[in-house]
Design a protein around this motif. Structure first.
Motif, PDB file in Angstrom:
ATOM      1  N   THR A 113       0.713  -0.634   0.075  1.00 41.60           N
ATOM      2  CA  THR A 113       0.224  -0.345  -0.067  1.00 41.60           C
ATOM      3  C   THR A 113       0.619   1.305  -0.153  1.00 41.60           C
ATOM      4  OG1 THR A 113      -0.544  -0.210   2.534  1.00 41.60           O
ATOM      5  CG2 THR A 113      -1.557  -1.310   1.337  1.00 41.60           C
ATOM      6  N   CYS A 114       1.700   0.964  -0.316  1.00 48.68           N
ATOM      7  CA  CYS A 114       3.170   2.138  -0.170  1.00 48.68           C
ATOM      8  C   CYS A 114       2.250   3.094  -1.495  1.00 48.68           C
ATOM      9  CB  CYS A 114       4.424   2.226  -0.666  1.00 48.68           C
ATOM     10  SG  CYS A 114       5.121   1.440  -2.325  1.00 48.68           S
ATOM     11  N   ALA A 115       2.134   4.932  -1.168  1.00 47.05           N
ATOM     12  CA  ALA A 115       2.078   5.618  -2.729  1.00 47.05           C
ATOM     13  C   ALA A 115       2.021   4.972  -4.276  1.00 47.05           C
ATOM     14  CB  ALA A 115       2.057   6.762  -1.506  1.00 47.05           C
ATOM     15  N   LEU A 116       3.539   4.848  -4.182  1.00 44.48           N
ATOM     16  CA  LEU A 116       4.005   4.822  -6.012  1.00 44.48           C
ATOM     17  C   LEU A 116       3.475   3.496  -6.431  1.00 44.48           C
ATOM     18  CD1 LEU A 116       5.809   6.204  -7.219  1.00 44.48           C
ATOM     19  CD2 LEU A 116       7.730   4.337  -6.850  1.00 44.48           C
ATOM     20  N   THR A 117       3.405   2.245  -5.532  1.00 46.51           N
ATOM     21  CA  THR A 117       2.401   1.023  -5.854  1.00 46.51           C
ATOM     22  C   THR A 117       1.122   1.288  -6.736  1.00 46.51           C
ATOM     23  OG1 THR A 117       4.216   0.201  -4.534  1.00 46.51           O
ATOM     24  CG2 THR A 117       1.952  -1.183  -5.263  1.00 46.51           C
ATOM     25  N   LEU A 118       0.470   2.685  -5.586  1.00 40.03           N
ATOM     26  CA  LEU A 118      -1.042   2.829  -5.463  1.00 40.03           C
ATOM     27  C   LEU A 118      -0.706   3.446  -6.940  1.00 40.03           C
ATOM     28  CD1 LEU A 118      -2.056   3.508  -2.146  1.00 40.03           C
ATOM     29  CD2 LEU A 118      -2.026   1.485  -2.970  1.00 40.03           C
ATOM     30  N   LYS A 119       0.052   4.540  -7.111  1.00 41.45           N
ATOM     31  CA  LYS A 119      -0.447   5.627  -8.156  1.00 41.45           C
ATOM     32  C   LYS A 119      -0.074   4.338  -9.276  1.00 41.45           C
ATOM     33  CE  LYS A 119       3.276   8.391 -11.234  1.00 41.45           C
ATOM     34  NZ  LYS A 119       4.365   7.968 -11.189  1.00 41.45           N
ATOM     35  N   ASN A 120       0.855   3.861  -9.738  1.00 40.96           N
ATOM     36  CA  ASN A 120       1.546   3.362 -10.879  1.00 40.96           C
ATOM     37  C   ASN A 120      -0.105   2.284 -11.146  1.00 40.96           C
ATOM     38  OD1 ASN A 120       3.575   4.338 -11.248  1.00 40.96           O
ATOM     39  ND2 ASN A 120       5.098   2.446 -10.104  1.00 40.96           N
ATOM     40  N   ASN A 121      -0.602   1.819 -10.144  1.00 42.62           N
ATOM     41  CA  ASN A 121      -1.488   0.236 -10.256  1.00 42.62           C
ATOM     42  C   ASN A 121      -2.743   2.090 -10.736  1.00 42.62           C
ATOM     43  OD1 ASN A 121      -1.736  -2.450  -9.616  1.00 42.62           O
ATOM     44  ND2 ASN A 121       0.045  -1.255  -8.661  1.00 42.62           N
ATOM     45  N   ILE A 122      -3.031   2.979 -10.059  1.00 47.24           N
ATOM     46  CA  ILE A 122      -4.388   3.328 -11.450  1.00 47.24           C
ATOM     47  C   ILE A 122      -3.235   3.963 -12.438  1.00 47.24           C
ATOM     48  CG2 ILE A 122      -5.253   5.901 -10.379  1.00 47.24           C
ATOM     49  CD1 ILE A 122      -4.840   5.798  -7.643  1.00 47.24           C
ATOM     50  N   ILE A 123      -2.442   4.693 -12.553  1.00 43.43           N
ATOM     51  CA  ILE A 123      -2.239   4.954 -13.731  1.00 43.43           C
ATOM     52  C   ILE A 123      -2.860   3.606 -15.186  1.00 43.43           C
ATOM     53  CG2 ILE A 123      -0.406   6.020 -15.618  1.00 43.43           C
ATOM     54  CD1 ILE A 123       0.333   7.131 -13.548  1.00 43.43           C
ATOM     55  N   ASP A 124      -1.902   2.645 -14.961  1.00 42.66           N
ATOM     56  CA  ASP A 124      -2.803   1.179 -15.516  1.00 42.66           C
ATOM     57  C   ASP A 124      -3.817   0.805 -15.901  1.00 42.66           C
ATOM     58  OD1 ASP A 124       0.618   1.030 -15.091  1.00 42.66           O
ATOM     59  OD2 ASP A 124       0.545  -0.746 -14.052  1.00 42.66           O
ATOM     60  N   VAL A 125      -4.696   0.824 -15.098  1.00 43.34           N
ATOM     61  CA  VAL A 125      -6.057   0.994 -14.504  1.00 43.34           C
ATOM     62  C   VAL A 125      -6.253   2.067 -15.965  1.00 43.34           C
ATOM     63  CG1 VAL A 125      -8.471   1.182 -13.897  1.00 43.34           C
ATOM     64  CG2 VAL A 125      -6.303  -0.303 -13.026  1.00 43.34           C
ATOM     65  N   LEU A 126      -6.254   3.069 -16.008  1.00 42.00           N
ATOM     66  CA  LEU A 126      -6.434   4.471 -16.634  1.00 42.00           C
ATOM     67  C   LEU A 126      -6.173   3.706 -18.152  1.00 42.00           C
ATOM     68  CD1 LEU A 126      -6.576   7.195 -14.552  1.00 42.00           C
ATOM     69  CD2 LEU A 126      -8.648   6.242 -14.845  1.00 42.00           C
ATOM     70  N   VAL A 127      -4.729   3.606 -17.738  1.00 40.57           N
ATOM     71  CA  VAL A 127      -4.213   3.417 -19.323  1.00 40.57           C
ATOM     72  C   VAL A 127      -4.848   2.780 -20.130  1.00 40.57           C
ATOM     73  CG1 VAL A 127      -2.041   2.841 -21.176  1.00 40.57           C
ATOM     74  CG2 VAL A 127      -2.144   4.858 -18.836  1.00 40.57           C
ATOM     75  N   ASP A 128      -5.183   1.423 -19.656  1.00 39.88           N
ATOM     76  CA  ASP A 128      -5.793   0.364 -20.557  1.00 39.88           C
ATOM     77  C   ASP A 128      -7.289   0.572 -20.829  1.00 39.88           C
ATOM     78  OD1 ASP A 128      -3.766  -1.329 -20.088  1.00 39.88           O
ATOM     79  OD2 ASP A 128      -4.563  -2.564 -17.984  1.00 39.88           O
ATOM     80  N   ASN A 129      -8.090   1.063 -20.003  1.00 36.13           N
ATOM     81  CA  ASN A 129      -9.060   1.667 -20.626  1.00 36.13           C
ATOM     82  C   ASN A 129      -9.461   2.735 -21.385  1.00 36.13           C
ATOM     83  OD1 ASN A 129     -11.316   0.278 -18.910  1.00 36.13           O
ATOM     84  ND2 ASN A 129     -10.119   0.167 -17.623  1.00 36.13           N
ATOM     85  N   GLY A 130      -8.319   3.089 -21.822  1.00 33.06           N
ATOM     86  CA  GLY A 130      -8.272   4.340 -22.680  1.00 33.06           C
ATOM     87  C   GLY A 130      -8.193   6.005 -22.424  1.00 33.06           C
ATOM     88  N   LEU A 131      -7.850   6.319 -20.567  1.00 31.78           N
ATOM     89  CA  LEU A 131      -8.443   7.560 -20.301  1.00 31.78           C
ATOM     90  C   LEU A 131      -6.931   8.108 -20.633  1.00 31.78           C
ATOM     91  CD1 LEU A 131     -10.588   6.213 -17.660  1.00 31.78           C
ATOM     92  CD2 LEU A 131     -11.346   7.444 -19.723  1.00 31.78           C
ATOM     93  N   ASN A 132      -6.714   9.250 -20.534  1.00 32.90           N
ATOM     94  CA  ASN A 132      -5.953  10.294 -20.211  1.00 32.90           C
ATOM     95  C   ASN A 132      -5.210  10.168 -18.762  1.00 32.90           C
ATOM     96  OD1 ASN A 132      -2.868  11.828 -20.679  1.00 32.90           O
ATOM     97  ND2 ASN A 132      -4.422  13.063 -22.617  1.00 32.90           N
ATOM     98  N   VAL A 133      -4.768  10.001 -18.535  1.00 33.06           N
ATOM     99  CA  VAL A 133      -4.488  10.896 -17.174  1.00 33.06           C
ATOM    100  C   VAL A 133      -3.927  12.135 -17.136  1.00 33.06           C
ATOM    101  CG1 VAL A 133      -1.990  10.656 -15.370  1.00 33.06           C
ATOM    102  CG2 VAL A 133      -2.555   8.747 -17.220  1.00 33.06           C
ATOM    103  N   GLN A 134      -3.959  13.048 -17.858  1.00 34.27           N
ATOM    104  CA  GLN A 134      -3.426  14.496 -18.262  1.00 34.27           C
ATOM    105  C   GLN A 134      -5.363  15.246 -17.868  1.00 34.27           C
ATOM    106  OE1 GLN A 134      -0.798  16.517 -17.252  1.00 34.27           O
ATOM    107  NE2 GLN A 134       0.084  14.135 -17.772  1.00 34.27           N
ATOM    108  N   ASP A 135      -6.237  14.052 -18.288  1.00 32.49           N
ATOM    109  CA  ASP A 135      -7.773  14.356 -18.174  1.00 32.49           C
ATOM    110  C   ASP A 135      -8.158  15.011 -16.909  1.00 32.49           C
ATOM    111  OD1 ASP A 135      -7.699  15.182 -20.958  1.00 32.49           O
ATOM    112  OD2 ASP A 135      -8.369  13.535 -21.200  1.00 32.49           O
ATOM    113  N   ILE A 136      -7.234  14.396 -15.546  1.00 34.94           N
ATOM    114  CA  ILE A 136      -8.226  14.058 -14.189  1.00 34.94           C
ATOM    115  C   ILE A 136      -8.135  15.634 -13.685  1.00 34.94           C
ATOM    116  CG2 ILE A 136      -7.643  13.038 -12.449  1.00 34.94           C
ATOM    117  CD1 ILE A 136      -5.410  11.002 -13.642  1.00 34.94           C
TER     118      ILE A 136
END
Length: 495
Positions: free
Chosen positions: A27-50
């Protein structure tokens, strides 16, 4: 980790959709961040649109330098962080209850009473029987009204640690089933077939229950929590925007202040009548109050009624208001000022302030030409809000967004609509994500303990997003599943 998206659809409605359930190694912050970005990318969502992010108040989430919110902000500087308001409310009310010794002890005693009565199915059955007999007696005496759905028999509710509403339900059930609870405890305390520990616990719980102090705080907390429970429920609403949430907080503080000014007499009379009904001794209110936590002072003339009114009643309500002010004032930032300034119905509506905040908070979303266009649209938008029959009845920014889209005014005020969408997209609470974990417990049971992560993810999506899943027919699913090269075809057979 549950990932939930909050967005405004083409009709101007706020939607929160469960996106994924991710199994994380830590549950460290870096692990959570990488997983969130992976989920968004896999679903065709741009991180810059958050445009917003919200979590609970854990240190790995809200850390200013290495927390998850800071790491996401490094990727997208406009992903503004909002501390879950429902979690803030829980922290505020729990902290307030611990500040008053009598209230803190009351919650401990109430949990002890509920646990003692609900310790076995036999006691629970006896509780239900006594409650049924008590209801029949009160109906016969004319103290209860009859009707469909009235006077239903329930059980004592256990209080949970994560939701203040469970504390309110526990107090309401104890107040409603007080006589039946006393009967069960008295029966267990005198039952020679029960163990010594059981008899001792029942006798101790009965002694606590039959005191004026316990009854007084039981009624006091029922009054206070009746007010705060409405706020707790509203903050878990998916379609709630931040401006409306802060209005709810302000209303709650006003009602608590009203209870402090005008609620003492009615509360005290209700407590006395309750004690008379259940044969509980009422303390002599004019005698001197002895505080066991302090040394005896001959010159201290504090009376019992002064103690209950000033030291308990007033202080308990004051602490609730203080904690609400402290916890929620931290949210009053420039972002929330923008929310409040954007409502034309309020005196805080300020065109120049809106444009200044937009330039500071969303420089990449609005170009200089679009900001000029926004400044031109705002006066017309203000007039339309007061004059248009369908827009002037809107009660919140979310309703206003839906109203200008429904009436076609979005084409007249495209910059205002864009700003409204940004504002109401800002999150309020993590209730939807927490509901995903509750749903996961129903999907992954003991009999399905070997479900893989992918299969669990798909099952959870279908379970949570029922309204979307209902749109797919069995024939469509079979057709999609049968598109590959197979030796035999699938066919739906009517049974």
């Amino acid at each position: 980790m549950a990932v939930v998206l909050r967005f405004v659809n083409i009709e101007g409605l706020i939607r929160e959709r469960f996106l994924d359930l991710v199994h994380v190694s830590d549950t460290c912050a870096l692990t959570l961040k990488n997983n969130i970005i992976d989920v968004l990318v896999d679903n065709g969502l741009n991180v810059q649109d958050i445009r917003g992010q919200w979590y609970d108040g854990a240190s790995n989430m809200r850390g200013e330098w290495n927390g998850l919110k800071a790491l996401i902000l490094q990727e997208c500087p406009y992903a503004y962080y909002i501390h879950c308001l429902a979690h803030q409310l829980q922290l505020a009310l729990v902290a307030a209850s611990r500040e008053v010794n009598e209230v803190h002890n009351f919650f401990q005693h109430a949990n002890f009473v509920v646990n003692t009565v609900s310790a076995s199915p036999k006691r629970n059955d006896e509780l239900l029987e006594n409650q049924a007999a008590e209801i029949a007696r009160e109906i016969e005496l004319g103290e209860l009204d009859t009707g469909r759905g009235a006077n239903q028999i329930g059980s004592l509710q256990r209080a949970g640690d994560t939701r203040w509403s469970s504390q309110y339900k526990s107090i309401k059930s104890l107040l409603k089933m007080f006589a039946a609870t006393v009967s069960v405890l008295r029966s267990v305390a005198t039952d020679r077939s029960a163990t010594r520990n059981s008899r001792g616990d029942a006798a101790g719980a009965l002694k606590i229950l039959k005191t004026f102090d316990f009854v007084f705080i039981l009624h006091l907390m029922e009054r206070i929590m009746k007010i705060t429970d409405i706020l707790c429920v509203k903050l878990q609403n998916k379609s709630l925007d931040i401006a409306n949430a802060l209005d709810c907080v302000s209303n709650t503080k006003s009602l608590l202040a009203e209870l402090r000014e005008d609620g003492w007499e009615s509360l005290f009379e209700d407590v006395k009548s309750f004690c008379v009904k259940h044969e509980i001794d009422i303390s002599d209110m004019d005698q001197r109050y002895v505080d066991v936590t302090k040394s005896r002072n001959k010159h201290d003339n504090t009376t019992v009624i002064h103690h209950y009114k000033v030291d308990v009643f007033n202080v308990a309500i004051d602490q609730q208001v203080i904690e609400l002010n402290d916890r929620f004032s931290s949210q009053v930032t420039e972002l929330l000022d923008l929310c409040l300034s954007l409502d034309p119905r309020h005196d805080a509506f300020d065109k120049s302030k809106i444009c200044t905040l937009v330039e500071k908070l969303y420089p990449a979303v609005f170009s200089s030409q679009e900001r000029d266009r926004l400044e031109c649209e705002l006066p017309h938008f203000q007039l339309d809000t007061f004059n248009h029959p369908q827009i002037k009845i809107c009660k919140s920014l979310a309703d206003m967004t839906k109203g200008i889209i429904k009436t076609g005014k979005s084409s007249d005020y495209p910059m205002v609509e864009r700003l409204l969408r940004l504002v109401i997209t800002l999150p309020v609470s993590t209730a939807t994500a927490e509901r995903a974990f509750s749903a996961m417990k129903l999907v992954k049971t003991r009999l399905r303990s070997k479900l893989g992560d992918d299969f669990l993810h798909h099952c959870t999506i279908v379970y949570i997003e029922k309204e979307i899943a209902a749109k797919f027919s069995s024939e469509d699913i079979i057709e999609i599943f049968d598109t590959g090269a197979r030796k035999s075809s699938f066919k739906l057979i009517d049974m």
